[in-house]
Scaffold this motif. Structure first.
Motif, PDB file in Angstrom:
ATOM      1  N   VAL A 117     -41.205 -24.249  -2.077  1.00  0.00           N
ATOM      2  CA  VAL A 117     -40.830 -24.585  -3.342  1.00  0.00           C
ATOM      3  C   VAL A 117     -40.848 -23.482  -4.249  1.00  0.00           C
ATOM      4  N   VAL A 118     -40.018 -22.815  -4.531  1.00  0.00           N
ATOM      5  CA  VAL A 118     -40.084 -21.651  -5.337  1.00  0.00           C
ATOM      6  C   VAL A 118     -40.247 -21.964  -7.010  1.00  0.00           C
ATOM      7  N   ALA A 119     -39.378 -23.040  -7.299  1.00  0.00           N
ATOM      8  CA  ALA A 119     -39.714 -23.498  -8.660  1.00  0.00           C
ATOM      9  C   ALA A 119     -38.984 -24.798  -8.739  1.00  0.00           C
ATOM     10  N   ILE A 120     -39.368 -25.352  -9.900  1.00  0.00           N
ATOM     11  CA  ILE A 120     -38.907 -26.786 -10.330  1.00  0.00           C
ATOM     12  C   ILE A 120     -38.525 -26.868 -11.803  1.00  0.00           C
ATOM     13  N   LYS A 121     -37.128 -27.128 -11.836  1.00  0.00           N
ATOM     14  CA  LYS A 121     -36.470 -27.239 -13.232  1.00  0.00           C
ATOM     15  C   LYS A 121     -36.444 -28.473 -13.620  1.00  0.00           C
ATOM     16  N   ARG A 122     -37.158 -29.092 -14.846  1.00  0.00           N
ATOM     17  CA  ARG A 122     -37.083 -30.387 -15.536  1.00  0.00           C
ATOM     18  C   ARG A 122     -35.463 -30.857 -16.083  1.00  0.00           C
ATOM     19  N   ILE A 140     -34.732 -30.636 -10.786  1.00  0.00           N
ATOM     20  CA  ILE A 140     -34.028 -29.717  -9.716  1.00  0.00           C
ATOM     21  C   ILE A 140     -34.877 -28.915  -8.946  1.00  0.00           C
ATOM     22  N   LEU A 141     -35.243 -28.915  -7.532  1.00  0.00           N
ATOM     23  CA  LEU A 141     -36.246 -28.175  -6.731  1.00  0.00           C
ATOM     24  C   LEU A 141     -35.356 -26.839  -6.278  1.00  0.00           C
ATOM     25  N   VAL A 142     -35.931 -25.753  -6.574  1.00  0.00           N
ATOM     26  CA  VAL A 142     -35.455 -24.523  -5.923  1.00  0.00           C
ATOM     27  C   VAL A 142     -36.619 -24.296  -4.606  1.00  0.00           C
ATOM     28  N   VAL A 143     -35.748 -24.390  -3.449  1.00  0.00           N
ATOM     29  CA  VAL A 143     -36.541 -24.159  -2.318  1.00  0.00           C
ATOM     30  C   VAL A 143     -35.863 -23.153  -1.233  1.00  0.00           C
ATOM     31  N   LEU A 144     -37.016 -22.584  -0.671  1.00  0.00           N
ATOM     32  CA  LEU A 144     -36.627 -21.382   0.504  1.00  0.00           C
ATOM     33  C   LEU A 144     -36.909 -22.112   1.858  1.00  0.00           C
ATOM     34  N   GLY A 145     -35.915 -21.954   2.661  1.00  0.00           N
ATOM     35  CA  GLY A 145     -36.102 -22.224   4.037  1.00  0.00           C
ATOM     36  C   GLY A 145     -34.888 -22.044   4.778  1.00  0.00           C
ATOM     37  N   LEU A 171     -32.190 -17.864   6.415  1.00  0.00           N
ATOM     38  CA  LEU A 171     -32.992 -18.307   5.339  1.00  0.00           C
ATOM     39  C   LEU A 171     -31.973 -18.731   4.113  1.00  0.00           C
ATOM     40  N   ARG A 172     -32.118 -19.655   2.956  1.00  0.00           N
ATOM     41  CA  ARG A 172     -31.487 -19.899   2.116  1.00  0.00           C
ATOM     42  C   ARG A 172     -32.307 -20.125   0.748  1.00  0.00           C
ATOM     43  N   LEU A 173     -31.721 -20.023  -0.101  1.00  0.00           N
ATOM     44  CA  LEU A 173     -32.341 -20.246  -1.380  1.00  0.00           C
ATOM     45  C   LEU A 173     -31.554 -21.228  -1.777  1.00  0.00           C
ATOM     46  N   GLU A 174     -31.883 -22.636  -2.186  1.00  0.00           N
ATOM     47  CA  GLU A 174     -31.040 -23.642  -2.544  1.00  0.00           C
ATOM     48  C   GLU A 174     -31.590 -24.588  -3.614  1.00  0.00           C
ATOM     49  N   GLU A 175     -30.784 -24.999  -4.306  1.00  0.00           N
ATOM     50  CA  GLU A 175     -31.286 -26.049  -5.412  1.00  0.00           C
ATOM     51  C   GLU A 175     -30.889 -27.408  -5.024  1.00  0.00           C
ATOM     52  N   LEU A 176     -31.972 -28.384  -5.117  1.00  0.00           N
ATOM     53  CA  LEU A 176     -31.707 -29.504  -4.898  1.00  0.00           C
ATOM     54  C   LEU A 176     -32.054 -30.555  -6.013  1.00  0.00           C
ATOM     55  N   ARG A 177     -31.317 -31.627  -6.180  1.00  0.00           N
ATOM     56  CA  ARG A 177     -31.670 -32.441  -7.382  1.00  0.00           C
ATOM     57  C   ARG A 177     -32.523 -33.634  -6.733  1.00  0.00           C
TER      58      ARG A 177
END
Length: 328
Positions: A286-291, A311-316, A255-261
């Motif tokens: 989707v753990v969080a969304i940063k505007r 920026i989507l902070v996703v776990l998977g 598993l990884r926590l990653e941020e994607l724009r």
């Protein structure tokens, strides 16, 4: 160096043979025989201090042919080593400077100590371009062996930062040994690039974080403080820490926590989270969304809109994250 040592050894051996030969053939003293051997091999031509018999003349001819050849060989090897070593050093330094100047949106890592090594390893694994500025020649050699791009010099120097491409850099990471050095690096970097993201290492001493922030750092990290907090969390919340360990590269579950724009042309832009298919198609949470303006939405609701530049902070799993990244 092996060739030079071999030539020196052979030269000493020839001198010993020449000295012994003159002592045996012409009954010369040790000093006269050694002197005769040296001026013969070096072709100085001071004249014969020992009268030579026919046998001595034949011996001298052989000594000249063999000895002069090895002297010329030794001089050639020393000259070649000096010239090639200097040229190789100059050419290598110029090549590194050219490669650094060609970088765009890269990171500049100032210092290659224990923390710098870990940072560079992670940047390499994440395929982020970076260049290291290090003043210790031994560390520079280690960097070359690892295949990283390095510039030898003082990271607080404006000239060195310009060579590292600070005008085109995306960020700078100051992790040299002392807070004072990091402050100088930050001041120089901020003066050369006002929009640069700067992260600095703090020793944890009282007031060091404030000084680093005042100098222009965007983020200040204290490895000692983080280490202490992690040790405490392992005691208080061991299960939570074990789960977080799974989200780093190399975790047992992958598993990884990653941020994607989200780009403006992404098919997800303008869709609600429930309609994006992130859970169904990519098996991602989707753990969080940063505007775009910095507003953070933790645990967003299914009706939350995904906007361009979010920026989507996703776990998977890493493979699923990589597949989603292509769509964004």
């Amino acid at each position: 160096m092996q060739k030079i040592f071999f030539a020196v050894f052979m030269l000493v051996l020839i001198l010993c043979i020449g000295t012994s030969g003159y002592m045996l053939i012409e009954n010369g003293s040790f000093l006269d025989s050694l002197y005769m051997s040296v001026i013969t091999i070096t072709t100085v031509g001071y004249g014969e201090i020992i009268p030579l018999s026919p046998a001595g003349k034949y011996f001298t001819i052989c000594l000249i042919l063999v000895g002069v050849g090895f002297v010329l060989y030794l001089v050639g090897e020393v000259t070649e080593s000096m010239v090639e070593g200097g040229l190789r050093k100059i050419m290598g330094r110029n090549n590194m400077e050219k490669r650094a100047a060609a970088l765009k949106n890269h990171y500049i890592v100032c210092g290659f100590g224990r923390i710098g090594k870990v940072i560079c390893k992670n940047l390499k694994e994440s395929k982020f371009p970076f260049v290291i500025v290090e003043s210790d020649p031994q560390e520079v050699q280690k960097i070359d062996e690892l295949g990283y791009l390095a510039l030898p010099g003082n990271a607080s120097s404006d000239e060195m930062l310009l060579k590292a491409g600070i005008k085109e850099a995306k960020g700078l990471i100051a992790v040299v040994s002392s807070d004072a050095e990091n402050v100088y690096i930050i001041l120089s970097a901020r003066g050369l690039n006002a929009n640069l993201f700067i992260m600095a290492r703090s020793s944890g001493a009282e007031g060091s974080e404030i000084k680093l922030l005042r100098a222009g750092a965007d983020k200040v990290i204290s490895p000692y403080s983080i280490g202490a907090q992690r040790m405490a969390q392992l005691v208080v919340r061991p299960t939570v820490v074990d789960f977080l360990d799974l989200t780093v590269p190399g975790g047992e579950l992958g598993l990884r926590l990653e941020e994607l724009r989200v780009s403006a042309n992404s098919p997800l832009a303008g869709k609600r989270l429930m309609d994006s298919g992130l859970r169904k198609e990519y098996d991602l949470i989707v753990v969080a969304i940063k505007r775009e303006h910095g507003e953070m939405h933790f645990n967003p609701q299914p009706q939350t809109l995904i906007l361009p530049q979010d920026i989507l902070v996703v776990l998977g799993e890493h493979a699923h994250i990589a597949a989603l990244e292509k769509q964004l």
